[in-house]
Enzyme design. Structure first.
Site: not given
Length: 327
Positions: A137-140
């Site tokens: 994921g992007c935030f991850a």
């Protein structure tokens, strides 16, 4: 010269599908065999992604083909699992899924396919020999890249993280919080302390720091800009800033898309690139790790192409030497 990689894309009409197309039509080792989109079947790609006018004559198709080497799934969360349950994909085809459906180890298998978590800065060798990749994921991605060197040194404890993301992180379909009139001159915290990426972040950090003493509190924010993610993670640490910079530079020495900056980090350094730029600041025993990425590139489609390069034994940076949108 080796034959080119034949690529199929499912869900090519959204933001991540569009970014993937922009990268792949210019990739020196790729031929795009089909772009599946039932709602746009027969339409030129440039009708949906208008910036690609004059760049490609490809059209969207409602059909699938087994005459490919790799299939990218650029569909919504839950839809990748549904697609693979409803369609038979030939065994020789590798899959790179950009949804969250297979990122957690207890959900990484469907049928005879097992997915490897595709964070190259953590799992590069496993990715090289994998058949199927669950793209992070992007935030991850942004949070993990700021914390992996600390986890590797066993230095993580309580971490307090804030992060702000652009409107493209919400996808192309309109919602109450993605309209321009709502986003303009506005910010909002959302999914406080319970964002869906926390599971994959914790899973990755435990690969390096093998205890369960890591406690991450994450407050994400919706920003009034279109692209990019900026993260600040705060924790206690006794190492000096000089020691910490050496630690981070050593950890990422062989990873081409992570740069450690001694100067303040800002989004325009990374927008339109596959880079993550990290800066460390320390006051007393408090360490702050800033990390910035483009949510559609290193946070999604660029990351997926990086994984494809590793899967097929290509130079990791192939097709990804992009300049930041500086001005």
């Amino acid at each position: 010269m080796a034959s080119k990689i034949k690529v199929g894309i499912v869900g090519g009409a959204g933001y991540t599908g569009g970014e993937l197309l922009r990268l792949l039509i210019n990739h020196p080792q790729v031929d795009i065999a089909f772009i599946n989109s039932s709602s746009n079947a027969g339409n030129p790609v440039s009708k949906v992604h208008a910036d690609l006018i004059g760049e490609t004559d490809l059209t969207f198709s409602a059909d699938l083909s087994d005459n490919i080497d790799v299939l990218f799934l650029c569909v919504g969360h839950g839809d990748a699992k549904k697609f693979l349950s409803e369609n038979t994909i030939a065994d020789h085809i590798k899959i790179i899924d950009l949804s969250q459906d297979f990122r957690l180890s207890n959900k990484s298998i469907i049928g005879n396919r097992s997915f490897v978590y595709g964070l190259p800065e953590l799992n590069r060798e496993a990715i090289r020999t994998a058949k199927n990749i669950a793209n992070p994921g992007c935030f991850a991605t942004a949070i993990q890249l700021g914390l992996l060197p600390l986890a590797n040194a066993g230095l993580l404890n309580e971490v307090y993280t804030t992060g702000i993301t652009g409107s493209t992180g919400a996808g192309q379909a309109l919602s109450a919080t993605s309209h321009f009139s709502w986003r303009a001159n506005n910010i909002q915290a959302y999914k406080t302390l319970e964002h869906q990426h926390l599971g994959e972040i914790g899973q990755s950090l435990l690969q390096l720091q093998k205890n369960d003493d890591i406690d991450i509190s994450f407050v994400p924010w919706r920003g009034d800009f279109t692209r990019g993610i900026f993260i600040s993670s705060t924790l206690k640490c006794d190492l000096s800033i000089e020691e910490l910079n050496i630690l981070f530079e050593g950890f990422y020495a062989t990873h081409p898309f992570v740069a450690i900056s001694k100067a303040p980090v800002f989004l325009k350094q990374v927008v339109n690139t596959n880079k993550c730029v990290i800066q460390l600041e320390k006051v007393g025993t408090k360490l702050v790790v800033h990390s910035a990425i483009d949510n559609l590139l290193k946070g999604a489609s660029g990351h997926a192409v990086q994984n494809m390069n590793l899967l097929f034994g290509l130079e990791e940076t192939a097709g990804l030497k992009l300049k930041a949108a500086w001005f």
